[in-house]
Design an enzyme around this catalytic site. Sequence first.
Site, PDB file in Angstrom:
ATOM      1  N   ASN A  45       0.826  -1.203   0.000  1.00 36.64           N
ATOM      2  CA  ASN A  45       0.000   0.000   0.000  1.00 36.64           C
ATOM      3  C   ASN A  45       0.866   1.261   0.000  1.00 36.64           C
ATOM      4  OD1 ASN A  45       0.629  -0.765   2.741  1.00 36.64           O
ATOM      5  ND2 ASN A  45      -1.015   0.531   3.515  1.00 36.64           N
ATOM      6  N   GLU A  47       0.158   5.213   0.739  1.00 35.09           N
ATOM      7  CA  GLU A  47      -0.807   6.212   1.193  1.00 35.09           C
ATOM      8  C   GLU A  47      -0.494   7.593   0.639  1.00 35.09           C
ATOM      9  OE1 GLU A  47      -2.112   4.159   5.395  1.00 35.09           O
ATOM     10  OE2 GLU A  47      -0.928   5.987   5.496  1.00 35.09           O
ATOM     11  N   CYS A  56      -4.121   0.761  -2.572  1.00 35.68           N
ATOM     12  CA  CYS A  56      -4.082  -0.468  -1.795  1.00 35.68           C
ATOM     13  C   CYS A  56      -2.974  -1.375  -2.329  1.00 35.68           C
ATOM     14  CB  CYS A  56      -5.416  -1.191  -1.883  1.00 35.68           C
ATOM     15  SG  CYS A  56      -6.793  -0.276  -1.181  1.00 35.68           S
ATOM     16  N   GLU A  58      -3.203  -4.408  -3.222  1.00 33.10           N
ATOM     17  CA  GLU A  58      -3.682  -5.177  -4.366  1.00 33.10           C
ATOM     18  C   GLU A  58      -3.581  -4.368  -5.655  1.00 33.10           C
ATOM     19  OE1 GLU A  58      -6.200  -6.425  -0.753  1.00 33.10           O
ATOM     20  OE2 GLU A  58      -5.301  -4.591  -1.527  1.00 33.10           O
ATOM     21  N   CYS A  89     -10.422  -4.997   0.170  1.00 34.92           N
ATOM     22  CA  CYS A  89     -11.584  -4.110   0.235  1.00 34.92           C
ATOM     23  C   CYS A  89     -12.452  -4.335  -1.005  1.00 34.92           C
ATOM     24  CB  CYS A  89     -11.131  -2.650   0.336  1.00 34.92           C
ATOM     25  SG  CYS A  89     -10.392  -1.990  -1.175  1.00 34.92           S
ATOM     26  N   CYS A  92     -10.815  -3.420  -4.338  1.00 37.02           N
ATOM     27  CA  CYS A  92      -9.772  -4.379  -4.718  1.00 37.02           C
ATOM     28  C   CYS A  92     -10.372  -5.721  -5.122  1.00 37.02           C
ATOM     29  CB  CYS A  92      -8.767  -4.543  -3.596  1.00 37.02           C
ATOM     30  SG  CYS A  92      -7.726  -3.057  -3.436  1.00 37.02           S
TER      31      CYS A  92
END
Length: 129
Positions: A45, A47, A56, A58, A89, A92
Amino acid sequence: MTNIDLAELRNLAIAQLALSYSPYSNFPVGAAGIVDDGRTVVGTNVENASYGLTLCAECSMVSDLVRTGGGRLVAVSTVQGDKTPVAPCGRCRQLLFEHGGPNLLVDWEPEPLLLGALIPEAFGPDNLA
């Protein structure tokens, strides 16, 4: 692809935790996938102060998939900072469906799941035909 070593795949995902850029949430995530040609792809990830622009793990992994020649994902492992699996999530799950489909094996405890169980009746490329 019959001999998928999910423990090895999880270890690849765990190695990505050290590369996470998560200064805001302090929630590192690592991801690793096996491609239908036997390659592995990884991600973590990344940010952003605006939060909404956060990538993310993924997403990062799928970017690695495309960057290294594409193909179809056959298995994925996504782990959180304590080195245990974390569920993708919703965004993803949709991204993984696009690049692996409902039979994508997802590392989970106590046993692996198929992506189709995590995102039943998913909208995908076939819906656009």
